[in-house]
Design an enzyme around this catalytic site. Structure first.
Site, PDB file in Angstrom:
ATOM      1  N   ASP A   1       0.833  -1.198   0.000  1.00 31.39           N
ATOM      2  CA  ASP A   1       0.000   0.000   0.000  1.00 31.39           C
ATOM      3  C   ASP A   1       0.866   1.246   0.000  1.00 31.39           C
ATOM      4  OD1 ASP A   1       1.068  -0.062   2.554  1.00 31.39           O
ATOM      5  OD2 ASP A   1      -0.836   0.023   3.605  1.00 31.39           O
TER       6      ASP A   1
ATOM      7  N   ASN B   1      -7.302   0.620  14.013  1.00 35.40           N
ATOM      8  CA  ASN B   1      -8.718   0.383  13.732  1.00 35.40           C
ATOM      9  C   ASN B   1      -8.938  -0.978  13.065  1.00 35.40           C
ATOM     10  OD1 ASN B   1      -7.511   0.985  11.303  1.00 35.40           O
ATOM     11  ND2 ASN B   1      -9.158   2.298  10.563  1.00 35.40           N
TER      12      ASN B   1
ATOM     13  N   HIS C   1      -7.296  -2.049  10.350  1.00 36.61           N
ATOM     14  CA  HIS C   1      -7.106  -2.086   8.901  1.00 36.61           C
ATOM     15  C   HIS C   1      -5.936  -2.979   8.513  1.00 36.61           C
ATOM     16  CE1 HIS C   1      -4.346   1.793   8.774  1.00 36.61           C
ATOM     17  NE2 HIS C   1      -3.627   0.710   8.995  1.00 36.61           N
TER      18      HIS C   1
ATOM     19  N   GLU D   1      -9.658   0.065   4.981  1.00 36.44           N
ATOM     20  CA  GLU D   1     -10.162   0.714   6.176  1.00 36.44           C
ATOM     21  C   GLU D   1     -11.529   0.155   6.588  1.00 36.44           C
ATOM     22  OE1 GLU D   1      -8.210   2.578   7.838  1.00 36.44           O
ATOM     23  OE2 GLU D   1      -7.327   4.239   6.721  1.00 36.44           O
TER      24      GLU D   1
END
Length: 252
Positions: free
Chosen positions: A67, A137, A139, A144
């Protein structure tokens, strides 16, 4: 799912390198993917050391980036492509057979780069070993909260949680980065082996949710409960909220 708890970060990093080494020795022409960020630094250093000592031969392997941030590129400190180049590619005394890196600074070509990543993975894949970190979170890469699990390479708005922690990668600067580009969950789930790394007490709560909670795209890492060959590699602090009798849990 297998969960390996090591005594500390160094032991976790060595164990990750051991798993990667075993995989690439079995499939020396395979496609591999490693993440950016703080968590994998120890594993990458160990991987590079083994390459430079002749223990691991990278010359048949292909590498695909996980990413990156939209808006900065390989020339920018803090970009994932800069991290991969400086922490992995440049220190290796022998190169991978082929590689794919993003350039998030080329905003007008983002969609083309995503198509190129898809094509690269189709050409050499599926990914033999996918190493991941986990966000605060939950991810995976920049997949996400609320992500469509069927997506392949895609661009995505960054969550508020991700935007709140991003400045640690940029020397404390608050850059106006609002989008990411990433491999999709579909490609991660097609990987033959997934290794998820997490260390430190701050990751304990999200690790527990991802492993013991329901499978939901609100905690993207929870989908790995359904992967047939996933290894969670944790230090003791990251594993501190897991039940001691959890199936698949191994203390080293």
């Amino acid at each position: 799912m297998k969960i390996i708890v090591t005594k500390d970060y160094q032991a976790m990093s060595r164990c990750a390198a051991d798993l990667v080494q075993a995989c690439v020795e079995k499939e020396p022409q395979s496609l591999v993917s490693f993440p950016g960020g703080d968590t994998p630094i120890g594993m990458l250093e160990e991987f590079v050391s083994r390459v430079n000592q002749g223990v691991i031969d990278p010359t048949g392997l292909k590498f695909v980036q996980l990413d990156d941030w939209v808006g900065i590129g390989p020339q920018d400190d803090g970009s994932c492509s800069h991290f991969v180049s400086t922490r992995l590619l440049a220190p290796m005394n022998r190169p991978f057979a082929d590689r794919f890196l993003f350039d998030g600074s080329r905003r007008d070509t983002i969609d083309q780069q995503l198509e190129e990543q898809d094509a690269f993975i189709r050409r050499y894949g599926p990914i033999a070993v996918e190493v991941l970190g986990i966000g605060m979170n939950g991810h995976l890469g920049f997949n996400e909260n609320g992500v469509d699990f069927s997506l392949r390479s895609h661009r995505t708005p960054l969550s508020d949680v991700t935007k709140s922690v991003q400045k640690k990668y940029f020397g404390g600067q608050d850059l106006p980065l609002t989008e990411g580009i990433t491999q999709g969950i579909a490609q991660i789930m097609e990987s033959e082996l997934v290794i998820l790394l997490a260390n430190g007490a701050r990751k304990a709560e999200i690790v527990s949710k991802a492993i013991t909670g329901p499978v939901t795209n609100e905690v993207p890492a929870s989908i790995l409960q359904k992967h047939p060959n996933c290894v969670y590699l944790l230090d003791q602090e990251a594993a501190s909220l897991l039940p001691k009798d959890l199936p698949g849990l191994e203390i080293r």
